[in-house]
Design a protein around this motif. Structure first.
Motif, mmCIF file in Angstrom:
data_model
loop_
_atom_site.group_PDB
_atom_site.id
_atom_site.type_symbol
_atom_site.label_atom_id
_atom_site.label_comp_id
_atom_site.label_asym_id
_atom_site.label_seq_id
_atom_site.Cartn_x
_atom_site.Cartn_y
_atom_site.Cartn_z
ATOM 1 N N SER A 135 0.580 -0.998 0.039
ATOM 2 C CA SER A 135 -0.132 0.343 0.263
ATOM 3 C C SER A 135 0.719 1.044 0.148
ATOM 4 O O SER A 135 0.317 2.715 -0.346
ATOM 5 C CB SER A 135 -1.089 -0.150 1.186
ATOM 6 O OG SER A 135 -0.326 -0.066 2.259
ATOM 7 N N VAL A 139 6.708 8.956 -2.967
ATOM 8 C CA VAL A 139 6.356 10.415 -3.606
ATOM 9 C C VAL A 139 7.389 11.284 -3.266
ATOM 10 O O VAL A 139 8.793 10.588 -3.471
ATOM 11 C CB VAL A 139 5.478 10.408 -1.449
ATOM 12 C CG1 VAL A 139 4.275 9.912 -1.561
ATOM 13 C CG2 VAL A 139 6.892 10.663 -0.603
ATOM 14 N N LYS A 145 8.405 19.267 2.594
ATOM 15 C CA LYS A 145 8.361 18.399 3.492
ATOM 16 C C LYS A 145 10.142 18.732 4.267
ATOM 17 O O LYS A 145 9.511 18.163 5.436
ATOM 18 C CB LYS A 145 8.373 16.808 2.659
ATOM 19 C CG LYS A 145 6.112 16.524 2.081
ATOM 20 C CD LYS A 145 6.575 15.482 1.460
ATOM 21 C CE LYS A 145 5.289 15.513 0.561
ATOM 22 N NZ LYS A 145 4.848 14.767 -0.543
ATOM 23 N N ILE A 254 3.915 8.670 7.454
ATOM 24 C CA ILE A 254 2.830 8.417 6.520
ATOM 25 C C ILE A 254 1.943 10.554 6.801
ATOM 26 O O ILE A 254 1.491 10.889 6.273
ATOM 27 C CB ILE A 254 1.610 7.656 8.716
ATOM 28 C CG1 ILE A 254 2.330 5.845 7.976
ATOM 29 C CG2 ILE A 254 0.530 8.153 7.816
ATOM 30 C CD1 ILE A 254 1.651 5.158 9.076
ATOM 31 N N GLY A 258 3.681 11.608 4.242
ATOM 32 C CA GLY A 258 2.511 11.129 2.791
ATOM 33 C C GLY A 258 2.728 9.374 2.385
ATOM 34 O O GLY A 258 1.945 9.105 1.362
ATOM 35 N N GLU A 259 3.372 8.945 2.603
ATOM 36 C CA GLU A 259 3.966 7.914 2.004
ATOM 37 C C GLU A 259 2.540 6.936 2.125
ATOM 38 O O GLU A 259 2.369 5.927 1.558
ATOM 39 C CB GLU A 259 5.379 6.500 2.332
ATOM 40 C CG GLU A 259 6.031 8.134 2.028
ATOM 41 C CD GLU A 259 7.593 7.368 2.645
ATOM 42 O OE1 GLU A 259 8.513 6.881 2.326
ATOM 43 O OE2 GLU A 259 7.923 6.012 3.886
ATOM 44 N N GLU A 261 -1.457 7.497 1.807
ATOM 45 C CA GLU A 261 -1.973 8.347 1.098
ATOM 46 C C GLU A 261 -2.642 7.506 0.144
ATOM 47 O O GLU A 261 -3.687 8.003 0.346
ATOM 48 C CB GLU A 261 -1.655 9.418 1.110
ATOM 49 C CG GLU A 261 -0.465 9.094 -0.454
ATOM 50 C CD GLU A 261 0.077 10.388 -1.192
ATOM 51 O OE1 GLU A 261 0.480 10.923 -2.289
ATOM 52 O OE2 GLU A 261 0.061 11.597 -0.413
ATOM 53 N N ALA A 262 -1.830 6.041 -0.349
ATOM 54 C CA ALA A 262 -3.101 5.639 -1.065
ATOM 55 C C ALA A 262 -3.483 4.488 -0.162
ATOM 56 O O ALA A 262 -4.492 3.194 -0.797
ATOM 57 C CB ALA A 262 -2.384 5.044 -2.604
#
Length: 302
Positions: A135, A139, A145, A254, A258-259, A261-262
């Protein structure tokens, strides 16, 4: 050339090898510190600069450092190929190996509770990595960031400085372990940021700032770890690091990078369940491992 699944599987393999070297490095360094310095110190606390310099002459400590350098190289290679939240939790394998290795060296028989704790840790980490591998997404490392990660690190360094100043040097092993775990969590995150920005060809002052921050956090975290070794067996140090370090790195991966986000709701829940299982195993290992209770003054030969 290779599918993303194969690349991530290879990255996981590299991280496992890195964890093995981490375990060996921890064992050798702990033996060197406790043999030459911990027995002569009146209380747990900071190693002096002279004691730190003396370790540079100890073959056992240098051997441990060599293993740790190899661990870092394999970890960086893994981070270059897979998201942070896939790679970093695998470091918990070092706790299992250190527990088995340290018990073998000191002739300690592991009890059923210890094996159960090892099983829980393995299941938790394996489950977390399996979900993350399916999952997590790569990014782009934007300036925003990067600044968030470095800014939070600077705030934490100020807090550590204030706390250590107020403690007047009376700092125990758990405090050192907590500080090292937090710093190493940022080290892994900054390493991922720097590697990704190099791939993006972002050779600017912000990337240099991240690299300098990474080096500074590594040095300070290493000093914390050496002092923690002087106060207890490597199991305790690795146990603390394998809870705090991955937890900090995963939260950064996370919340900031944003690793995840999917990830679906079910996968997010799976993250939490696997993390709880792994942490439970680590805490149980720290509680039930016989070597942590055994009063044995024997030391391995150098």
């Amino acid at each position: 050339m290779f599918s993303p699944e194969i690349v991530r599987a290879f990255a996981i393999g590299l991280a496992v090898i890195g964890a093995i070297f981490l375990s060996l490095g921890a064992q050798f360094q702990n033996d060197a510190v406790t043999k030459h310095h911990a027995p002569i110190r009146p209380r747990p606390g900071s190693l002096s600069l002279r004691q730190i310099a003396d370790l540079l002459r100890r073959p056992r400590w240098l051997t441990g450092t060599s293993f740790l350098v190899l661990a870092i190289l394999f970890q960086l290679s893994a981070l270059a190929l897979a998201p942070l939240i896939v790679v970093q939790p695998i470091g918990a394998i070092a706790l299992i190996m250190t527990s088995l290795l340290n018990a073998r060296i000191y002739g300690v028989r592991l009890n059923p509770s210890t094996f159960l704790a090892i099983a829980l840790t393995t299941i938790g980490v394996g489950g977390f990595v399996a979900v993350a591998a399916s999952s997590a997404v790569a990014v782009e490392m934007s300036n925003g960031k990067l600044l968030q990660v470095v800014g939070i690190l600077f705030v934490l360094l100020l807090m550590f400085g204030l706390l250590f100043w107020r403690s007047k040097g009376k700092v125990g092993a758990l405090q050192y372990i907590f500080g090292a775990g937090v710093l190493y969590g940022f080290v892994a995150s900054l390493a991922k940021v720097v590697i990704q920005r190099i791939f993006q060809q972002d050779y600017d002052l912000l990337t240099l700032l991240a690299l300098i921050s990474l080096i500074g956090a590594t040095v300070l975290g290493g000093w914390f770890v050496q002092n923690a070794y002087a106060s207890g067996p490597p199991d305790l140090v690795i146990a603390g690091l394998t809870v705090i370090d991955p937890a900090v790195a995963v939260m950064i991966g996370i919340a900031i990078l944003g690793e995840a986000e999917a990830a679906s709701i079910g996968q997010v829940v799976s993250y939490g369940v696997a993390g709880i299982i792994a942490i439970t195993g680590v805490l149980a290992l720290n509680k039930f491992h016989p070597q942590l209770k055994k009063k044995d003054n024997s030391e391995p030969t150098d």
